[in-house]
Write a protein that holds these residues in place. Structure first.
Motif, PDB file in Angstrom:
ATOM      1  N   ARG A 243      94.196  64.022  39.928  1.00 50.42           N
ATOM      2  CA  ARG A 243      92.830  64.550  40.024  1.00 50.42           C
ATOM      3  C   ARG A 243      92.148  64.264  38.691  1.00 50.42           C
ATOM      4  O   ARG A 243      92.789  64.155  37.676  1.00 50.42           O
ATOM      5  CB  ARG A 243      92.809  66.048  40.289  1.00 50.42           C
ATOM      6  CG  ARG A 243      93.666  66.485  41.477  1.00 50.42           C
ATOM      7  CD  ARG A 243      93.339  67.919  41.892  1.00 50.42           C
ATOM      8  NE  ARG A 243      92.030  67.977  42.491  1.00 50.42           N
ATOM      9  CZ  ARG A 243      91.782  67.758  43.787  1.00 50.42           C
ATOM     10  NH1 ARG A 243      92.760  67.493  44.617  1.00 50.42           N
ATOM     11  NH2 ARG A 243      90.548  67.793  44.254  1.00 50.42           N
ATOM     12  N   GLY A 244      90.813  64.196  38.707  1.00 52.48           N
ATOM     13  CA  GLY A 244      90.117  63.879  37.465  1.00 52.48           C
ATOM     14  C   GLY A 244      90.257  62.405  37.158  1.00 52.48           C
ATOM     15  O   GLY A 244      90.981  61.678  37.851  1.00 52.48           O
ATOM     16  N   PRO A 245      89.546  61.944  36.125  1.00 52.90           N
ATOM     17  CA  PRO A 245      89.480  60.499  35.862  1.00 52.90           C
ATOM     18  C   PRO A 245      90.738  59.978  35.160  1.00 52.90           C
ATOM     19  O   PRO A 245      91.506  60.741  34.590  1.00 52.90           O
ATOM     20  CB  PRO A 245      88.274  60.376  34.933  1.00 52.90           C
ATOM     21  CG  PRO A 245      88.204  61.692  34.219  1.00 52.90           C
ATOM     22  CD  PRO A 245      88.726  62.726  35.182  1.00 52.90           C
ATOM     23  N   GLN A 246      90.906  58.652  35.199  1.00 53.23           N
ATOM     24  CA  GLN A 246      92.039  58.014  34.520  1.00 53.23           C
ATOM     25  C   GLN A 246      91.622  57.374  33.210  1.00 53.23           C
ATOM     26  O   GLN A 246      92.421  56.721  32.544  1.00 53.23           O
ATOM     27  CB  GLN A 246      92.696  56.994  35.446  1.00 53.23           C
ATOM     28  CG  GLN A 246      93.232  57.682  36.694  1.00 53.23           C
ATOM     29  CD  GLN A 246      94.242  56.861  37.456  1.00 53.23           C
ATOM     30  OE1 GLN A 246      94.715  55.849  36.965  1.00 53.23           O
ATOM     31  NE2 GLN A 246      94.579  57.314  38.636  1.00 53.23           N
ATOM     32  N   ASP A 248      88.209  58.136  30.046  1.00 52.46           N
ATOM     33  CA  ASP A 248      87.079  59.013  29.750  1.00 52.46           C
ATOM     34  C   ASP A 248      85.837  58.470  30.460  1.00 52.46           C
ATOM     35  O   ASP A 248      85.516  57.280  30.326  1.00 52.46           O
ATOM     36  CB  ASP A 248      86.827  59.077  28.238  1.00 52.46           C
ATOM     37  CG  ASP A 248      87.935  59.832  27.508  1.00 52.46           C
ATOM     38  OD1 ASP A 248      88.890  60.279  28.184  1.00 52.46           O
ATOM     39  OD2 ASP A 248      87.844  59.974  26.295  1.00 52.46           O
ATOM     40  N   ILE A 249      85.160  59.329  31.207  1.00 46.61           N
ATOM     41  CA  ILE A 249      83.947  58.895  31.922  1.00 46.61           C
ATOM     42  C   ILE A 249      82.775  59.794  31.512  1.00 46.61           C
ATOM     43  O   ILE A 249      82.962  60.791  30.810  1.00 46.61           O
ATOM     44  CB  ILE A 249      84.143  58.919  33.455  1.00 46.61           C
ATOM     45  CG1 ILE A 249      84.518  60.334  33.938  1.00 46.61           C
ATOM     46  CG2 ILE A 249      85.201  57.907  33.876  1.00 46.61           C
ATOM     47  CD1 ILE A 249      84.604  60.461  35.448  1.00 46.61           C
ATOM     48  N   ILE A 257      83.899  65.861  39.713  1.00 49.52           N
ATOM     49  CA  ILE A 257      85.220  65.330  39.347  1.00 49.52           C
ATOM     50  C   ILE A 257      85.951  66.346  38.484  1.00 49.52           C
ATOM     51  O   ILE A 257      85.368  66.939  37.575  1.00 49.52           O
ATOM     52  CB  ILE A 257      85.067  63.963  38.630  1.00 49.52           C
ATOM     53  CG1 ILE A 257      84.447  62.944  39.591  1.00 49.52           C
ATOM     54  CG2 ILE A 257      86.414  63.465  38.105  1.00 49.52           C
ATOM     55  CD1 ILE A 257      84.229  61.565  39.013  1.00 49.52           C
ATOM     56  N   ASP A 258      87.232  66.551  38.778  1.00 46.65           N
ATOM     57  CA  ASP A 258      88.024  67.542  38.059  1.00 46.65           C
ATOM     58  C   ASP A 258      88.219  67.167  36.592  1.00 46.65           C
ATOM     59  O   ASP A 258      88.179  65.996  36.218  1.00 46.65           O
ATOM     60  CB  ASP A 258      89.410  67.672  38.725  1.00 46.65           C
ATOM     61  CG  ASP A 258      89.320  68.324  40.097  1.00 46.65           C
ATOM     62  OD1 ASP A 258      89.151  69.548  40.156  1.00 46.65           O
ATOM     63  OD2 ASP A 258      89.389  67.582  41.102  1.00 46.65           O
ATOM     64  N   LEU A 357      83.695  63.182  30.010  1.00 49.11           N
ATOM     65  CA  LEU A 357      84.675  63.985  30.745  1.00 49.11           C
ATOM     66  C   LEU A 357      86.020  63.334  30.434  1.00 49.11           C
ATOM     67  O   LEU A 357      86.324  62.259  30.952  1.00 49.11           O
ATOM     68  CB  LEU A 357      84.351  63.924  32.244  1.00 49.11           C
ATOM     69  CG  LEU A 357      85.391  64.443  33.234  1.00 49.11           C
ATOM     70  CD1 LEU A 357      85.825  65.855  32.914  1.00 49.11           C
ATOM     71  CD2 LEU A 357      84.827  64.385  34.655  1.00 49.11           C
ATOM     72  N   PRO A 358      86.823  63.964  29.548  1.00 46.83           N
ATOM     73  CA  PRO A 358      88.054  63.296  29.085  1.00 46.83           C
ATOM     74  C   PRO A 358      89.100  63.213  30.193  1.00 46.83           C
ATOM     75  O   PRO A 358      89.180  64.093  31.050  1.00 46.83           O
ATOM     76  CB  PRO A 358      88.547  64.198  27.952  1.00 46.83           C
ATOM     77  CG  PRO A 358      87.435  65.159  27.652  1.00 46.83           C
ATOM     78  CD  PRO A 358      86.621  65.269  28.900  1.00 46.83           C
TER      79      PRO A 358
END
Lengths: 498, 498
Positions: A243-246, A248-249, A257-258, A357-358
């Protein structure tokens, strides 16, 4: 002369009053004491030289040279044998000094030191400058000054003084050292458990680490054990979580996004009580032993003889946790397991902000363990606790750690400490367990089951902090300078031989 | 020729079908279009030159040169007046181009860029190399390539092309720029509200920022507003708290001394729902407006025309929050306020671990705001929420931020965008509100009440991330390269004049 000073502390133990006149032993050792004074500058330079050659395991700095520097110091101090011991990490050191004596005593050294941020220091941490510290005296200021090169250097100075005075050592020595103490001694068991080392240690009546045992208020403790420790990183990442990005976005995407960083925060939250103080890991207290009545008595005595206000000043605090009274704070230091955040690193860590979003965040943690908690068992409990609450994806990367250790106050190693300190005019406080950790479990546990402790007069502070120091010329009647520390080691070796 | 391509996207708006043959306007502008092609290399070099002169407000880097570089670019592009505007922070820029036209249009530029970590880039971020990106075409890779120097450079190229073809601009221009967009525009209101600037902007029919509006899948959005933002640091320290240490101390003391780092974690925990996704700050949703039926319709249309799988790949995610469906994720992006951790910094942040109890820890945060949340009011709510829960000692240091903004789809500025895009063969999706933020509130709010938006064909990505790029020669039918972007600006200016 500092050593003739008699402690103003009331005896914390029955029969504490020490003789006010020189003993026969002291007269016999007079030439050695003279030699200590004569070699003072040499001993200071030896410590400075050692500090100038740092080995920092956490940064892979000086790890090749570290054992070689120590081996050279040991050989010059009279060890006939001093060799590196390979491990899966940094090399250890094994050394023996055969004095043809009846008894053999073990020594535990470390050659590594903590990291430094030179910007926080008032003098360069590896220059080991001599600084006049008002109210203390002349000090060596440098990384490792008190933890542990200063006291270890004082012990080596004791060997030089004994031999320089034409005497044989009263005991044989077996020394083991490591270069990974500050990262939780992950490979020290490999040093101790190599057959040759194990055999040599098996002959010892006990093992000790040289230390600077005197507090700024004159407090002198004999610690009968240490907490164990788990040092680890908790790592939350989009990759592991799923979950969440792979990477930093842009932080605007947080709406849908988580956040792995918040996932880490929520996990950390579950590890302690709502006020942030008590461990709240499932089963964490299952094996925790209450203090024995004897240990409670030690703390009663200690609380009376320690200076609470001075301790608070030293740590820069106004309150203990829960606004606890001093005795409770001492009980906790000796008997309470901990959950500590050493550091937080996640996302953007530079100047100002950055709207990202790290994808990853890390908490550097340490967990102090008390008897009968084990490091391996506790690690499993931590992982199970996280998994049960939906944080099973968070990596628990243990970098070092070990079980707690305990030594009986009846052990000859400890009784000799009490006698030596008293003969020097100090009444040591027996302390059930230090709040800190050292890998004494490799000695106190199977198969050696040795008594293990720290020993040494003298004072220093700032371990793990900026401006770490070790007093070499004391202007404070509460503690000894370097010569007094060296003399305490001479006296202890003679006491251990008796 | 890419521009003759007609979008394969179905019309998301009523009457979306665009004419397939060249219009009269296109024929009149043919010499300008030729000039764009002729000046392609010059336009690429202009952008590269600009990227090579970074101004990073967060790091106080290039802040003196930044406005001067932009002023030179503006003068060369035909602005008769271009001057710096002092603020309490970095200087802004005010510029006017009087073409003797009937209408005046406003432009918003930024000259600052995000920070970089060059180690994360595959080419040096300020060299602005031309890189062939498979599936995209020839790209400028560099910091600011798409955010915002590439699109802004494309707009300047449009002015060069019009004038190079011997034409007068169809509209007069009033331009305001800032050098602190990436730190939350803390002083941009000072630029806009200086009397001369305010008077000039008062003549404008609307204001827009050049952008690269096309997604990799051909999506083209017209965003009718933006979220507001609060950027701030939450700082927990022993000093402010009155608990815990005032410097980093040995972590063994954690048993009896409070942890400011854990205090911060417990505070962060209260700001969101247990699963870490929803804001849980007292009163945070009090002023949040639901989406209108018209906005809901826009999202319905958008959800059908956007490529969910591609977006997930782009962000490196497998799931939206709560495993939401795509439409819900889009609704959240447009209408949900956020609580985001940009970065965590506390205690020991270096390699490995360090057994300290830190005296201080910082969370770098951003909070996205939706109508009718205000930045000032929301900041007060955050502080009150923390204070009510025993975290009133935690510093809330706001570094930048502003209110959300909204523009009507009926505004001529927006209607001209729709016409321009359609004439180029693209059907834009109307989007109620972008997930990101820009300080459009200074234009849409009192006293100006201007329509404000972004505009521009072309594609780029990686804003705030490594390997940021802007396509200059597209090999992908989904989006235009630089020449197509420049042409879209030419066409838009003519449409705004009509």
């Amino acid at each position: 002369m500092p050593l003739s000073r008699r402690s103003v502390l009331k005896g914390a133990l029955a029969g504490a009053a020490a003789a006010a006149l020189p003993t026969r032993a002291e007269d016999e050792r007079a030439p050695i004491y003279e030699e200590i004074k004569r070699r003072h500058d040499e001993a200071v330079r030896r410590i400075q030289h050692w500090i100038a050659k740092p080995s920092i395991a956490a940064e892979n700095l000086g790890s090749e040279e570290g054992p070689l520097v120590l081996i050279e110091l040991l050989k010059k101090a009279g060890f006939q044998k001093a060799v590196p011991v390979k491990t899966d990490g940094k090399a250890g050191v094994f050394a023996t000094l055969d004095a043809g004596a009846r008894r053999t005593v073990g020594l535990y050294f470390m050659y590594d030191v903590k990291q430094v941020d030179p910007r926080e220091w008032s003098s360069p941490p590896f220059e080991a400058r001599l600084v006049d510290k008002p109210g203390f005296g002349k000090c060596i200021v440098g990384r490792g000054a008190v933890n542990q090169k200063g006291p270890e250097g004082a012990f080596l100075a004791a060997l030089h003084a004994i031999q320089g005075a034409g005497r044989k050592l009263p005991v044989n020595l077996v020394l083991v050292a490591e270069g990974e103490e500050e990262i939780g001694s992950p490979h020290f068991a490999q040093v101790v458990r190599s057959p040759e080392v194990l055999q040599a240690l098996g002959k010892c009546s006990g093992i000790f680490m040289p230390s600077a045992g005197q507090g700024p208020d004159g407090t002198l403790e004999i610690s009968l054990g240490a907490k164990g420790i788990i040092e680890c990183e908790l790592v939350a990442s989009g990759e592991k979580w799923g979950r969440g990005p792979q990477k930093d976005i842009h932080s605007s995407l947080r709406a849908s996004i988580d956040s792995p960083a918040y996932h880490l925060v929520q996990a950390l939250h579950t590890l302690v009580s709502p006020d942030g103080t008590e461990p709240a890991i499932d089963g964490w207290f299952d094996k925790v032993k209450k203090l024995s009545p004897a240990e409670e008595k030690m703390l009663d005595a200690a609380a009376k003889h320690m200076d609470e206000a001075q301790m608070k000043r030293q740590f820069g605090i106004q309150h203990w946790v829960h606004d606890a009274d001093f005795r409770t704070a001492l009980v906790r230091l000796t008997s309470q397991p901990t959950v500590n955040i050493e550091g937080l690193v996640g996302g953007y860590t530079g100047q100002g902000g950055k709207t990202v979003l790290p994808h990853r965040a890390v908490a550097k943690m340490d967990f102090r363990l008390v008897p009968d908690m084990g490091a391996a068992d506790s690690l499993q409990k931590l992982k199970a606790h996280l998994a049960k609450r939906g944080f099973g994806d968070i990596e628990v990367n243990m970098t070092g750690g070990y079980d707690p250790n305990t030594t009986s106050p009846e052990a000859p190693l400890i009784q000799s400490q009490i006698k030596t300190y008293r003969a020097a005019g100090y009444d040591p406080l027996l302390w059930p367990r230090g709040g800190g950790s050292w890998p004494g479990y490799v000695f106190t546990g199977e198969p050696l089951k040795l008594a293990a402790a720290h020993f040494g007069l003298g004072h220093g502070s700032g371990a793990h902090a900026p401006d770490e120091y070790y007093v070499v010329e004391s202007t404070n009647p509460n503690f000894q300078g370097l010569d007094g520390a060296v003399r305490s080691f001479v006296d202890y070796l003679y006491e251990l031989a008796a």
